[in-house]
Scaffold this motif. Structure first.
Motif, short mmCIF file in Angstrom:
data_model
loop_
_atom_site.label_atom_id
_atom_site.label_comp_id
_atom_site.label_asym_id
_atom_site.label_seq_id
_atom_site.Cartn_x
_atom_site.Cartn_y
_atom_site.Cartn_z
N VAL A 18 0.84 -1.19 0.00
CA VAL A 18 0.00 0.00 0.00
C VAL A 18 0.88 1.25 0.00
O VAL A 18 1.80 1.37 0.81
CB VAL A 18 -0.93 0.01 1.23
N VAL A 153 1.63 7.27 4.04
CA VAL A 153 0.64 6.79 3.08
C VAL A 153 -0.63 7.61 3.22
O VAL A 153 -1.06 7.94 4.32
CB VAL A 153 0.37 5.29 3.31
N GLU A 157 -5.33 5.54 0.38
CA GLU A 157 -4.63 4.27 0.18
C GLU A 157 -4.72 3.38 1.41
O GLU A 157 -4.83 2.16 1.30
CB GLU A 157 -3.16 4.56 -0.15
N ILE A 158 -4.71 4.01 2.59
CA ILE A 158 -4.79 3.22 3.82
C ILE A 158 -6.17 2.56 3.95
O ILE A 158 -6.29 1.47 4.52
CB ILE A 158 -4.46 4.10 5.04
N ALA A 161 -5.98 -0.84 2.76
CA ALA A 161 -5.35 -1.76 3.71
C ALA A 161 -6.30 -2.11 4.84
O ALA A 161 -6.32 -3.26 5.32
CB ALA A 161 -4.08 -1.12 4.26
N ALA A 188 -8.48 5.17 8.84
CA ALA A 188 -7.48 5.54 7.83
C ALA A 188 -6.97 6.95 8.04
O ALA A 188 -5.78 7.23 7.84
CB ALA A 188 -8.08 5.40 6.43
N ASP A 194 0.41 5.91 8.84
CA ASP A 194 1.08 4.69 9.32
C ASP A 194 0.15 3.51 9.08
O ASP A 194 -0.86 3.34 9.77
CB ASP A 194 1.39 4.86 10.81
N VAL A 195 0.49 2.67 8.10
CA VAL A 195 -0.37 1.53 7.75
C VAL A 195 -0.44 0.54 8.90
O VAL A 195 -1.50 -0.01 9.21
CB VAL A 195 0.15 0.84 6.47
N ARG A 196 0.69 0.29 9.55
CA ARG A 196 0.71 -0.66 10.66
C ARG A 196 -0.25 -0.23 11.78
O ARG A 196 -0.99 -1.04 12.34
CB ARG A 196 2.12 -0.80 11.22
#
Length: 423
Positions: A18, A153, A157-158, A161, A188, A194-196
């Motif tokens: 992502v 990100v 986009e998140i 995820a 999001a 931060d995707v994590r």
């Protein structure tokens, strides 16, 4: 004990990663390097949770290399030497790919030890850092590596995820999970790129959701309670601190009140009142300057009020001052003048002070010729007369040039008249 969800669902191909399309999109440079199979030493620079470790894992899989992970906060020189011992063994038939996280925590000696092995090709290095590598990584390693900057990100986009995480947990648990669109959007947006962090928030939401009629529901209320309070990245010791301050000051100078208020809000949300005040005072003097000299006093009063009342009320007088500086006319004439004068002084361009300007408050001054021919301006018409003040060596030097704003042009017109200058 299960690994965190972000690790369990880590992407295995570049297309699943992502974000980072500026590096990994079709035809982009890092993607082309990875697909070539000829891997140079790499340094991934960017905030946490944006895919640095994931991309390193994909690279190892794509290039059929053995990936060894180390964290510089705990690894030692002995660990590096032990790793090198595996080269040319069955454990690493195609060479070793070392992923070194937080390389900035390796001291110079440790980085030099690492350099020895990446120079001779025994190790291919992928290092990651959340700090600017040009400040923290040994120059010799930098010169043998290619630096790629990973960026936070985007919320859009998140969201992809977050929805993928919901589907993953559905398959893993065998339960139906429904996430409200508003909840997905909130998670999001609140993770600061931060995707994590976003994925872990999904796991918390699912664990806390009630399983009514065999379906777990993630609501906006849950997401608001369990996701991070602030989406902002801020650490007074890292790049984000200086980036925000830089953007804040440049927005003030650029007369954009909306941008300046935005960056002020970020500083105040982080509790950094002193930095917000200091940069504001600097801008008042440097950028507003003599175009609106009384504004400097107003800004100082607003800063005093902010420091007196503290946060959260400090935002009010500071907002007043920020808007004032942004909307006031600008002049850096005095700033340019003092910089030019200091440059001359540092270069040794000083010269002797004229004798009649020197101090006379001691016995024997007249015998030394001090102050004998000085003329007192207030005894002359308009409180001015032509008299040399600069040292002989600097006669004719101009440090200050009148700005083109109304205030300084009025002062220029006055002095042109007094000094009998023709336009």
């Amino acid at each position: 004990m299960k690994a965190p969800l972000a690790d369990r669902m880590r992407p295995t191909t570049l297309d699943d990663v992502v974000g980072q399309t500026h590096l990994l999109g079709k035809g982009k440079v890092l993607r082309r390097i990875i697909e070539s199979g000829q891997l140079p030493n790499l340094i991934f620079y960017g905030p946490s949770g944006v895919g640095k470790t994931t991309v390193a894992s994909v690279i190892a899989r794509t290039t059929n290399r053995t990936l060894h992970k180390m964290n510089a906060t705990t690894a030692s020189t002995a660990d590096i030497k032990a790793l090198v011992g595996e080269v040319d063994t069955l454990a690493a038939p195609n060479g070793i790919l070392l992923y070194l996280d937080e390389i900035q925590y390796f001291n110079k000696k440790q980085q030099q030890t690492l350099l020895e092995h990446i120079e001779n090709g025994r190790i291919t290095l992928i290092a990651s850092t959340t700090e600017n590598p040009y400040f923290y990584v040994y120059n010799a390693i930098l010169s043998r590596s290619t630096v790629f900057e990973f960026k936070p990100v985007s919320a859009g986009e998140i969201e992809q995820a977050v929805r993928r995480a919901v589907r993953f947990l559905e398959e893993e648990s065998g339960e139906e999970i429904q996430a409200e669109d508003e909840a997905v959007a909130h998670i999001a947006a609140s993770c600061g790129g931060d995707v994590r962090k976003a994925i872990n928030a999904v796991e918390l939401c699912v664990l806390s959701a009630s399983a009514g009629e065999g379906t777990r529901r993630i609501t906006l209320e849950q997401a608001s309670q369990l996701s991070q309070r602030s989406a902002m990245r801020y650490d007074r010791e890292d790049d984000s601190h200086y980036d925000i301050l830089s953007a804040y000051q440049k927005s003030l100078r650029g007369s954009d009140p909306d941008a300046a208020l935005h960056y002020l809000a970020r500083l105040l949300e982080a509790g950094d009142l002193p930095s917000a005040c200091r940069r504001l005072m600097v801008c008042a003097c440097e950028d507003m300057g003599l175009a609106y000299p009384m504004g400097i006093a107003v800004v100082k009063a607003c800063i005093d009020a902010a420091m007196m009342v503290g946060l959260p009320e400090a935002r009010i007088p500071l907002a007043d001052a920020v808007v004032l500086v942004c909307t006031a006319p600008k002049s850096n004439s005095a700033y340019n003048g003092i910089n030019a004068a200091m440059a001359d002084v540092k270069a040794g361009k000083t010269g002797d002070i004229p004798a009649y300007l020197r101090g006379t408050g001691y016995e024997g001054a007249k015998k030394l010729g001090r102050g004998l021919t000085y003329r007192y301006p207030h005894e002359y018409p308009n409180h001015w007369l032509k008299q040399q003040y600069l040292p002989d060596e600097l006669q004719g030097t101009r440090y200050y040039q009148f700005g083109d704003n109304k205030t300084e042009q009025a002062a220029k017109a006055y002095w042109d008249l007094i000094q009998g200058k023709d336009e």
